[in-house]
Design a protein around this motif. Structure first.
Motif, short mmCIF file in Angstrom:
data_model
loop_
_atom_site.label_atom_id
_atom_site.label_comp_id
_atom_site.label_asym_id
_atom_site.label_seq_id
_atom_site.Cartn_x
_atom_site.Cartn_y
_atom_site.Cartn_z
N HIS A 176 0.79 -1.23 0.00
CA HIS A 176 0.00 0.00 0.00
C HIS A 176 0.82 1.28 0.00
N CYS A 177 2.06 1.25 0.43
CA CYS A 177 2.88 2.46 0.45
C CYS A 177 4.34 2.05 0.51
N ALA A 178 5.22 2.99 0.18
CA ALA A 178 6.64 2.65 0.14
C ALA A 178 7.47 3.92 0.24
N ASP A 179 8.72 3.77 0.68
CA ASP A 179 9.68 4.86 0.69
C ASP A 179 11.09 4.29 0.74
N PHE A 180 12.01 4.94 0.02
CA PHE A 180 13.41 4.56 0.02
C PHE A 180 14.14 5.22 1.19
N HIS A 181 15.06 4.48 1.78
CA HIS A 181 15.99 5.08 2.73
C HIS A 181 16.88 6.06 1.97
N PRO A 182 17.27 7.19 2.57
CA PRO A 182 18.08 8.18 1.85
C PRO A 182 19.38 7.62 1.27
N GLY B 104 19.20 1.58 7.20
CA GLY B 104 17.88 1.04 6.96
C GLY B 104 17.73 -0.44 7.18
N ARG B 105 18.71 -1.07 7.79
CA ARG B 105 18.64 -2.52 7.98
C ARG B 105 18.20 -2.92 9.39
N LYS B 106 18.11 -1.97 10.30
CA LYS B 106 17.72 -2.28 11.66
C LYS B 106 16.77 -1.20 12.18
N TYR B 107 15.65 -1.63 12.79
CA TYR B 107 14.61 -0.70 13.23
C TYR B 107 14.19 -1.01 14.66
N THR B 108 13.92 0.06 15.41
CA THR B 108 13.39 -0.07 16.76
C THR B 108 12.31 0.98 16.95
N ARG B 109 11.12 0.55 17.35
CA ARG B 109 10.06 1.54 17.57
C ARG B 109 10.41 2.41 18.76
N THR C 298 17.73 8.53 9.89
CA THR C 298 17.83 7.93 11.23
C THR C 298 16.47 7.62 11.83
N LEU C 299 15.39 8.09 11.21
CA LEU C 299 14.05 7.85 11.72
C LEU C 299 13.13 7.46 10.56
N LEU C 300 12.13 6.66 10.90
CA LEU C 300 11.09 6.29 9.94
C LEU C 300 9.74 6.55 10.57
N ALA C 301 8.88 7.31 9.87
CA ALA C 301 7.52 7.56 10.31
C ALA C 301 6.57 6.72 9.46
N VAL C 302 5.65 6.04 10.12
CA VAL C 302 4.70 5.15 9.45
C VAL C 302 3.29 5.61 9.80
N HIS D 196 -4.01 3.63 9.14
CA HIS D 196 -5.43 3.87 9.17
C HIS D 196 -6.00 3.73 10.58
N ASP D 197 -5.19 3.39 11.56
CA ASP D 197 -5.66 3.39 12.95
C ASP D 197 -5.50 4.76 13.60
N ASN D 198 -5.17 5.79 12.78
CA ASN D 198 -5.06 7.20 13.18
C ASN D 198 -3.74 7.55 13.86
N PHE D 199 -2.81 6.60 13.94
CA PHE D 199 -1.54 6.85 14.61
C PHE D 199 -0.40 6.97 13.60
N ILE D 200 0.65 7.69 14.03
CA ILE D 200 1.91 7.72 13.30
C ILE D 200 2.95 7.04 14.19
N TYR D 201 3.53 5.96 13.70
CA TYR D 201 4.51 5.20 14.46
C TYR D 201 5.92 5.66 14.08
N LEU D 202 6.77 5.84 15.09
CA LEU D 202 8.15 6.28 14.88
C LEU D 202 9.12 5.16 15.19
N HIS D 203 10.12 5.00 14.33
CA HIS D 203 11.17 4.00 14.51
C HIS D 203 12.53 4.65 14.33
N THR D 204 13.47 4.28 15.20
CA THR D 204 14.86 4.63 14.96
C THR D 204 15.43 3.67 13.92
#
Length: 695
Positions: free
Chosen positions: A485-491, A556-561, A536-540, A543-551
């Motif tokens: 449904h959506c996509a984005d490249f790491h810089p 782009g190979r390792k993520y932590t909410r 260094t951050l990813l915003a997701v 449709h549950d009305n939230f924006i989730y943040l990950h370091t």
């Protein structure tokens, strides 16, 4: 025919709080929008202080602009009666003094990806120019495979469903379905006859005559293409005959309540028309304004569920292919028939041939008198000699789907359209090469590589595709477990993140397509993913009305909410980062504009006036001062494929004077999900889209 129409009156609130309605002629004139978003055409938004507009809803009865003049340091706009407040930056001393010249740039469609084979037939042909002609959405494409160039006929207002080539091989007729415009008014189905050399429209036929859409059509042959037969895709499947050059309907009759798949004129008998479809074949005698029907009698032969296709043999006999894999030769009787066998001169079956396992889906008569047939279940293309004996065959690989169209190509080549929206170029000796390909279901995600001429798409068909926007080729594809449904490249360009309909998202290696990571944010559809500027951050957005943040670590190979933005009252549609990664601006389905302080725990900034001077790395949000009125004087709406079927992408593009031209907004059809694409300042192409050229 395309006509301009005025938008609904604009609801305004002036500085004294009074509401007025404006129909000022300087407000934009809008081209009709198709019901299935098959083609969005451009329109301009002219700046006329203090009256401006910035956003729209294309759905029926929801299209309106509501804008106010300034009240202190903000502007208020109304959408569906909801007030939307946008604060004016401090460096704008007097909003009413702002003037913006129209930018000189224009857009030219350079490339259209995809082909509509999933639910169509006999819609690929080779023209004398060396171009293949086919359609996708409301665009008819003329593709030169050797030169890797495309031309486009853009006259239709909604999805094209059928195509016929005139005997002169220059003029083409294409029929479209019914739709609705921006205000919910019906767009009438019709046929357009046009010149394939100049791409000029020669005639528009059937406005007000057809109901649901044009199901099939054919030029006459015995009289050099003077007439056109059309099947309306309504309940009665009306058959009409036209003198297309005079726009004159000569004859009309109900054909049958059953599905009609094909209509053709006899090549030597100008008074005979043949139609076939579900459990029938009809032979029509056309005389002046009358059409008389004779039904084909199968007699001792098994009656098929569908007569799928037909062709004419050199001796005037008619060859049909059906859903049982059988070819039947229908010959006109010249002697008195036995009692109950039909009148003299009627077509009767003279020969039966078992051709394919499964259906015979298409027949192609070659110039040398031989025949090509395309099968459904067996995926085979078979070459038949002049006596209809099989000579050679070749199987289309399963990955391309079943056969929907076969056409003669150059030399020994032939073209094949498939149910998975491929057009293949093949020979019996060398096999197949892919000429055209695209997604097979609704497309949602679109992301451009940060520095290479590549872009990625993901869709309801679970395919993730990486495309080269220079040579328009497919770099790689991967099948996901879920709908993308959506996509984005790491810089860094090393990894791409893809969100799905279930809340799960994947990180893939952009070079090898290997899976790098899998995470889940909520249990609803993810609508937007956006890496921060430094990666260094990813915003997701969900449709549950939230924006989730990950370091984000390791490029782009390792993520932590690390956080969650809570405050929207509807699903997230768009979001943008500030260049310093400290702030996020977001839009939602109920037209909210919210701001978030990321270092302070994803804190919702209640006083939005504090954010009016924040710079933003991108402007993909469709609500906000920077994409309001003077900041986006041009809004272009261009191509997408039918969302209910297999859209590739749609896009709306705003050109900015302030900030400088550096980004575009891409919007995927039905739900208006927007994606940001980078446009280098010196570029003449939106390379991530593979061919939107600024000319």
């Amino acid at each position: 025919m395309l006509t301009f129409c005025s938008p609904n009156p604009t609801e305004l609130e002036d500085g004294r709080g009074k509401h007025t309605h404006s129909t000022d002629p300087i407000l934009p004139q809008i081209l009709p929008l198709p019901s299935f978003c098959s083609l969005f055409l451009l329109f301009s938004s002219f700046f006329y202080p203090p009256i401006t507009f910035s956003y729209f809803s294309w759905q029926a009865n929801n299209f309106f602009w509501s804008v106010s003049s300034t009240e202190g340091d903000y502007i208020k706009m109304f959408m569906r009666g909801r007030p939307i407040t946008m604060f004016i930056p401090a460096d704008v001393e007097n909003y009413e003094d702002v003037r913006t010249e129209l930018p000189p740039e224009r857009l030219k469609l350079e490339w259209a990806y995809g082909y509509r084979g999933k639910d169509c037939r006999a819609n690929v042909y080779l023209l004398p120019t060396g171009e293949s002609v086919y359609f996708i959405a409301s665009v008819v494409v003329l593709f030169n495979y050797e030169e890797r160039t495309q031309r486009h006929y853009l006259g239709h207002t909604d999805s094209v469903k059928c195509l016929a080539v005139h005997p002169d091989k220059i003029r083409i007729a294409t029929g479209q379905i019914a739709g609705v415009d921006k205000d919910g008014r019906p767009l009438q189905p019709h046929v357009r006859v046009w010149d394939s050399v100049s791409l000029s429209t020669l005639q528009v036929i059937g406005l007000g005559t057809f109901e649901r859409g044009v199901g099939s059509l054919a030029f006459s042959k015995a009289d050099s293409g003077t007439h056109l037969a059309v099947i309306d895709d309504c309940n009665d499947h009306m058959l009409t005959v036209w003198d297309w050059q005079k726009k004159s309907k000569i004859a009309e009759i109900k054909s049958t309540n059953e599905v009609v798949l094909v209509v053709e004129f006899h090549p030597t008998d100008a008074n005979t028309i043949v139609t076939c479809g579900k459990s029938h074949i009809f032979f029509w005698t056309w005389a002046g304004t009358s059409l008389a029907r004779k039904q084909g009698i199968f007699g001792k032969y098994e009656k098929p569920k569908f007569v799928q296709c037909l062709a004419f043999l050199n001796n005037g006999d008619i060859l049909t292919g059906d859903s049982g894999g059988i070819m039947l030769i229908w010959s006109r009787s010249t002697v008195e028939p036995a009692p109950g066998k039909g009148p003299k001169g009627a077509y009767q079956i003279s020969r039966q041939i078992k051709a394919h396992d499964g259906s015979v889906f298409t027949l192609c008569q070659m110039r040398n008198g031989t025949l090509l047939t395309g099968g459904g279940k067996d995926h085979k293309i078979i070459l038949w000699d002049h006596d209809l004996n099989p000579e050679r065959d070749i199987e289309v690989p399963d990955q391309y789907g079943t056969i929907r169209a076969v056409a003669e190509g150059k030399g020994e080549q032939f073209l094949v359209g498939t149910s998975r929206n491929f057009i293949l170029r093949g020979t019996f000796n060398d096999g197949f090469q892919v000429e055209v390909q695209g997604h097979t279901d609704e497309l949602w995600g679109l992301a451009s590589h940060p520095f290479k001429d590549l872009f990625l798409t993901c869709a309801q068909d679970r395919q993730v595709c990486l495309w080269n926007s220079v040579d328009h080729s497919l770099e790689w594809t991967r099948l996901l477990d879920e709908h993308g449904h959506c996509a984005d490249f790491h810089p860094s360009g090393a990894v791409v993140a893809i969100g799905t309909h279930s809340g799960k998202w994947y990180a893939l290696d952009a070079e090898t397509r290997d899976l790098v990571a899998i995470h889940t944010d909520g249990n609803e559809q993810l609508s937007v993913m956006r890496f921060s500027v430094d990666g260094t951050l990813l915003a997701v957005g969900s449709h549950d009305n939230f924006i989730y943040l990950h370091t984000v670590l390791e490029k782009g190979r390792k993520y932590t909410r690390c956080g969650k933005c809570i405050g929207h009252s509807s699903y997230i549609t768009h979001l943008d980062w500030s260049p310093d990664n400290k702030f996020i601006m977001s839009n939602s389905g109920d037209y909210e504009i919210l701001y978030w302080d990321i270092p302070n725990g994803c804190k919702y900034i209640r006083n939005r006036s504090e954010c009016k001077d924040i710079d933003w790395a991108t402007y993909t949000c469709v609500l906000g001062y920077h994409v309001f009125g003077h900041a986006s004087p041009y809004l272009y709406l261009f191509i997408c494929l039918p969302p209910s079927l297999f859209p590739f992408f749609s896009l709306s593009i705003s050109f900015y004077r302030s900030p400088p031209l550096s980004s575009v907004i891409v919007s995927e059809g039905q739900a208006q999900k927007n994606r940001a694409l980078h446009l280098p300042p010196d570029s003449t192409y939106f390379s991530s889209l593979g061919g939107w050229k600024i000319s």
